[in-house]
Design an enzyme around this catalytic site. Sequence first.
Site, PDB file in Angstrom:
ATOM      1  N   ASN A 161      44.497  41.425  41.162  1.00  0.00           N
ATOM      2  CA  ASN A 161      44.568  40.089  40.497  1.00  0.00           C
ATOM      3  C   ASN A 161      43.387  38.969  39.942  1.00  0.00           C
ATOM      4  O   ASN A 161      42.478  39.159  40.590  1.00  0.00           O
ATOM      5  CB  ASN A 161      45.297  39.297  41.225  1.00  0.00           C
ATOM      6  CG  ASN A 161      46.635  39.381  41.526  1.00  0.00           C
ATOM      7  OD1 ASN A 161      47.162  41.053  40.392  1.00  0.00           O
ATOM      8  ND2 ASN A 161      47.564  39.242  42.298  1.00  0.00           N
TER       9      ASN A 161
ATOM     10  N   HIS B  39      39.331  43.247  40.274  1.00  0.00           N
ATOM     11  CA  HIS B  39      38.942  43.450  38.065  1.00  0.00           C
ATOM     12  C   HIS B  39      38.870  41.941  38.399  1.00  0.00           C
ATOM     13  O   HIS B  39      38.921  41.165  36.585  1.00  0.00           O
ATOM     14  CB  HIS B  39      40.723  43.610  38.116  1.00  0.00           C
ATOM     15  CG  HIS B  39      41.605  45.173  38.568  1.00  0.00           C
ATOM     16  ND1 HIS B  39      42.922  45.151  38.337  1.00  0.00           N
ATOM     17  CD2 HIS B  39      40.400  45.701  39.003  1.00  0.00           C
ATOM     18  CE1 HIS B  39      42.007  46.878  38.868  1.00  0.00           C
ATOM     19  NE2 HIS B  39      41.508  47.293  38.998  1.00  0.00           N
TER      20      HIS B  39
ATOM     21  N   ASN C  12      57.236  45.311  48.114  1.00  0.00           N
ATOM     22  CA  ASN C  12      57.095  45.134  47.084  1.00  0.00           C
ATOM     23  C   ASN C  12      58.929  44.686  46.788  1.00  0.00           C
ATOM     24  O   ASN C  12      59.568  45.593  47.532  1.00  0.00           O
ATOM     25  CB  ASN C  12      56.654  46.500  46.321  1.00  0.00           C
ATOM     26  CG  ASN C  12      55.996  46.035  45.196  1.00  0.00           C
ATOM     27  OD1 ASN C  12      55.884  45.039  44.731  1.00  0.00           O
ATOM     28  ND2 ASN C  12      56.873  47.190  44.132  1.00  0.00           N
TER      29      ASN C  12
ATOM     30  N   THR D 268      52.735  45.576  43.761  1.00  0.00           N
ATOM     31  CA  THR D 268      51.821  46.459  42.739  1.00  0.00           C
ATOM     32  C   THR D 268      52.162  47.564  42.467  1.00  0.00           C
ATOM     33  O   THR D 268      52.941  48.325  43.282  1.00  0.00           O
ATOM     34  CB  THR D 268      50.263  46.268  43.328  1.00  0.00           C
ATOM     35  OG1 THR D 268      49.907  47.553  42.904  1.00  0.00           O
ATOM     36  CG2 THR D 268      50.370  47.510  44.562  1.00  0.00           C
TER      37      THR D 268
HETATM   38  C1  BV8 Z   1      37.811  52.528  36.058  1.00  0.00           C
HETATM   39  C2  BV8 Z   1      42.083  43.081  34.729  1.00  0.00           C
HETATM   40  C3  BV8 Z   1      36.057  54.528  35.571  1.00  0.00           C
HETATM   41  C4  BV8 Z   1      42.700  42.655  33.388  1.00  0.00           C
HETATM   42  C5  BV8 Z   1      43.438  45.396  35.024  1.00  0.00           C
HETATM   43  C6  BV8 Z   1      43.479  58.305  37.748  1.00  0.00           C
HETATM   44  C7  BV8 Z   1      44.155  58.872  37.446  1.00  0.00           C
HETATM   45  C8  BV8 Z   1      44.599  58.135  35.856  1.00  0.00           C
HETATM   46  C9  BV8 Z   1      44.112  57.048  35.384  1.00  0.00           C
HETATM   47  C10 BV8 Z   1      42.821  56.496  35.739  1.00  0.00           C
HETATM   48  C11 BV8 Z   1      42.564  57.663  36.664  1.00  0.00           C
HETATM   49  N1  BV8 Z   1      41.513  56.527  36.949  1.00  0.00           N
HETATM   50  C12 BV8 Z   1      40.928  55.633  36.199  1.00  0.00           C
HETATM   51  C13 BV8 Z   1      42.144  55.372  35.484  1.00  0.00           C
HETATM   52  C14 BV8 Z   1      42.005  54.691  33.959  1.00  0.00           C
HETATM   53  C15 BV8 Z   1      42.545  53.474  34.342  1.00  0.00           C
HETATM   54  C16 BV8 Z   1      44.072  53.150  34.713  1.00  0.00           C
HETATM   55  O1  BV8 Z   1      44.351  53.926  35.863  1.00  0.00           O
HETATM   56  N2  BV8 Z   1      44.982  53.721  34.091  1.00  0.00           N
HETATM   57  C17 BV8 Z   1      46.657  53.472  33.820  1.00  0.00           C
HETATM   58  C18 BV8 Z   1      46.679  52.696  33.069  1.00  0.00           C
HETATM   59  C19 BV8 Z   1      46.922  55.220  34.495  1.00  0.00           C
HETATM   60  N3  BV8 Z   1      41.751  52.855  35.628  1.00  0.00           N
HETATM   61  C20 BV8 Z   1      41.158  52.140  34.739  1.00  0.00           C
HETATM   62  O2  BV8 Z   1      40.370  52.209  33.719  1.00  0.00           O
HETATM   63  C21 BV8 Z   1      39.928  51.142  36.156  1.00  0.00           C
HETATM   64  N4  BV8 Z   1      38.213  52.012  35.945  1.00  0.00           N
HETATM   65  O3  BV8 Z   1      38.691  53.993  36.701  1.00  0.00           O
HETATM   66  O4  BV8 Z   1      36.968  53.294  36.144  1.00  0.00           O
HETATM   67  C22 BV8 Z   1      34.836  54.755  35.807  1.00  0.00           C
HETATM   68  C23 BV8 Z   1      33.891  55.327  36.754  1.00  0.00           C
HETATM   69  C24 BV8 Z   1      32.708  55.494  36.088  1.00  0.00           C
HETATM   70  C25 BV8 Z   1      32.004  54.898  35.533  1.00  0.00           C
HETATM   71  C26 BV8 Z   1      32.834  52.997  34.219  1.00  0.00           C
HETATM   72  C27 BV8 Z   1      33.790  53.705  34.730  1.00  0.00           C
HETATM   73  C28 BV8 Z   1      40.057  50.125  35.807  1.00  0.00           C
HETATM   74  C29 BV8 Z   1      41.512  49.476  35.826  1.00  0.00           C
HETATM   75  C30 BV8 Z   1      41.119  47.925  35.744  1.00  0.00           C
HETATM   76  C31 BV8 Z   1      41.621  47.674  34.997  1.00  0.00           C
HETATM   77  N5  BV8 Z   1      42.169  45.874  34.524  1.00  0.00           N
HETATM   78  N6  BV8 Z   1      43.324  43.807  35.397  1.00  0.00           N
HETATM   79  C32 BV8 Z   1      43.819  41.876  33.179  1.00  0.00           C
HETATM   80  O5  BV8 Z   1      43.845  41.683  34.778  1.00  0.00           O
HETATM   81  O6  BV8 Z   1      43.967  41.301  32.798  1.00  0.00           O
HETATM   82  S1  BV8 Z   1      44.799  45.891  36.124  1.00  0.00           S
HETATM   83  C33 BV8 Z   1      45.575  45.222  35.718  1.00  0.00           C
HETATM   84  O7  BV8 Z   1      47.056  46.171  35.891  1.00  0.00           O
HETATM   85  C34 BV8 Z   1      45.843  44.460  37.268  1.00  0.00           C
HETATM   86  O8  BV8 Z   1      44.373  43.882  37.349  1.00  0.00           O
HETATM   87  C35 BV8 Z   1      46.462  45.526  37.754  1.00  0.00           C
HETATM   88  O9  BV8 Z   1      45.241  46.058  38.465  1.00  0.00           O
HETATM   89  C36 BV8 Z   1      47.682  46.397  36.704  1.00  0.00           C
HETATM   90  C37 BV8 Z   1      48.992  45.976  36.701  1.00  0.00           C
HETATM   91  O10 BV8 Z   1      49.351  46.489  38.712  1.00  0.00           O
HETATM   92  P1  BV8 Z   1      49.808  45.775  39.219  1.00  0.00           P
HETATM   93  O11 BV8 Z   1      49.337  44.391  40.039  1.00  0.00           O
HETATM   94  O12 BV8 Z   1      51.064  45.983  40.113  1.00  0.00           O
HETATM   95  O13 BV8 Z   1      50.775  44.395  38.183  1.00  0.00           O
HETATM   96  P2  BV8 Z   1      52.118  45.633  37.508  1.00  0.00           P
HETATM   97  O14 BV8 Z   1      53.031  44.412  37.061  1.00  0.00           O
HETATM   98  O15 BV8 Z   1      51.899  46.566  37.387  1.00  0.00           O
HETATM   99  O16 BV8 Z   1      54.060  45.512  39.015  1.00  0.00           O
HETATM  100  C38 BV8 Z   1      54.193  44.452  39.459  1.00  0.00           C
HETATM  101  C39 BV8 Z   1      54.545  44.796  40.652  1.00  0.00           C
HETATM  102  O17 BV8 Z   1      55.124  43.818  41.695  1.00  0.00           O
HETATM  103  C40 BV8 Z   1      55.916  45.488  40.332  1.00  0.00           C
HETATM  104  O18 BV8 Z   1      55.989  47.174  40.934  1.00  0.00           O
HETATM  105  C41 BV8 Z   1      57.358  44.400  40.448  1.00  0.00           C
HETATM  106  O19 BV8 Z   1      58.179  45.268  40.990  1.00  0.00           O
HETATM  107  C42 BV8 Z   1      56.550  43.717  42.585  1.00  0.00           C
HETATM  108  N7  BV8 Z   1      56.956  42.574  42.269  1.00  0.00           N
HETATM  109  C43 BV8 Z   1      57.420  41.667  41.411  1.00  0.00           C
HETATM  110  N8  BV8 Z   1      57.705  40.498  41.690  1.00  0.00           N
HETATM  111  C44 BV8 Z   1      57.896  40.867  42.866  1.00  0.00           C
HETATM  112  C45 BV8 Z   1      57.377  42.108  43.224  1.00  0.00           C
HETATM  113  N9  BV8 Z   1      56.875  42.238  44.445  1.00  0.00           N
HETATM  114  C46 BV8 Z   1      57.253  41.019  45.476  1.00  0.00           C
HETATM  115  N10 BV8 Z   1      57.825  40.526  45.055  1.00  0.00           N
HETATM  116  C47 BV8 Z   1      57.828  39.366  44.154  1.00  0.00           C
HETATM  117  N11 BV8 Z   1      58.585  38.408  43.895  1.00  0.00           N
END
Ligand code: BV8
Length: 230
Positions: free
Chosen positions: A93, A110, A203, A178
């Site tokens: 976050n 991040h 979660n 997450t």
């Molecule tokens: C990188 C900042 C390499 C922005 C963010 C391998 C496989 C596949 C894809 C990739 C891979 N390796 C890299 C990738 C690409 C990419 C990626 O993963 N893409 C995804 C979409 C497939 N990753 C990247 O690009 C990363 N960089 O790998 O660099 C590299 C190597 C060498 C040199 C250069 C580069 C960078 C990723 C970071 C992106 N930035 N955040 C911003 O915040 O504005 S990511 C952003 O989305 C968040 O930070 C967070 O990480 C993500 C969302 O995830 P969650 O936090 O889980 O949030 P979400 O809404 O999805 O889920 C919430 C959960 O909470 C749910 O499950 C829900 O049920 C639950 N919930 C809800 N309410 C509650 C609850 N639980 C409990 N109580 C509640 N009340």
Amino acid sequence: MPRPIKNIVILTGAGVSAESGIDTFRDAGGLWEQHRVEDVATPEAFVRDPDLVLRFYDMRREAIQTKAPNAAHDALARLDAEWPGELLIVTQNIDDLHERAGAKRLIHMHGEHLNAWCTACDTRSQWTGSLIDRPACPACGMVGYLRPDIVWFGEMPYQMDEIYHALNRADLFVSVGTSGAVYPAAGFVREARASGARTLELNMEPSQGSHWFDEARQGPATRLVPAWVD
Ligand code: BV8
């Protein structure tokens, strides 16, 4: 006979801040102004339409500053203060609710919503105001070079060496709020398992990686986290 728990790593995502009123990426349907978040939170989007990206982060920065930590942040901060062994909270976050709850052993992999990064002099500075007005960098004075100090998709997350070091020493890995959709964070559970750590997911619903955890509990973080900590 599982080894005693000395070292703990806790990964948090948007779900830990949801009950503080900060939208998760899923709740917002991953959309902002009809754009997918993945399309806004990228270096390419910043080149293509800097105003759109700066507006997105100005809106998030403003929203976060009106929110407060919840019982889950408080419980994790209590654990951080009282745990005698190694403990590291790794948050995905960009909000500062863990710090405001008192957490100290914390990494923002991040980036942080209150930091700006000057692409002219490569320094980072605290920035609580808007960036859309293209303020001057407090360090070098250049105008129009400040971007949010946030790790966008395609950019390398921060402090990965420290994170993997902690995962390799962990006896317990806990993931809170997450979806397990974003890497490399989504792969941490497997790193921890490879080091022999026990793994627990707290979660609202099973994440994309639930099957990697020894145990997965569903429910709101403000109930599950204090129950686990206390
Ligand atoms: C990188 C900042 C390499 C922005 C963010 C391998 C496989 C596949 C894809 C990739 C891979 N390796 C890299 C990738 C690409 C990419 C990626 O993963 N893409 C995804 C979409 C497939 N990753 C990247 O690009 C990363 N960089 O790998 O660099 C590299 C190597 C060498 C040199 C250069 C580069 C960078 C990723 C970071 C992106 N930035 N955040 C911003 O915040 O504005 S990511 C952003 O989305 C968040 O930070 C967070 O990480 C993500 C969302 O995830 P969650 O936090 O889980 O949030 P979400 O809404 O999805 O889920 C919430 C959960 O909470 C749910 O499950 C829900 O049920 C639950 N919930 C809800 N309410 C509650 C609850 N639980 C409990 N109580 C509640 N009340």
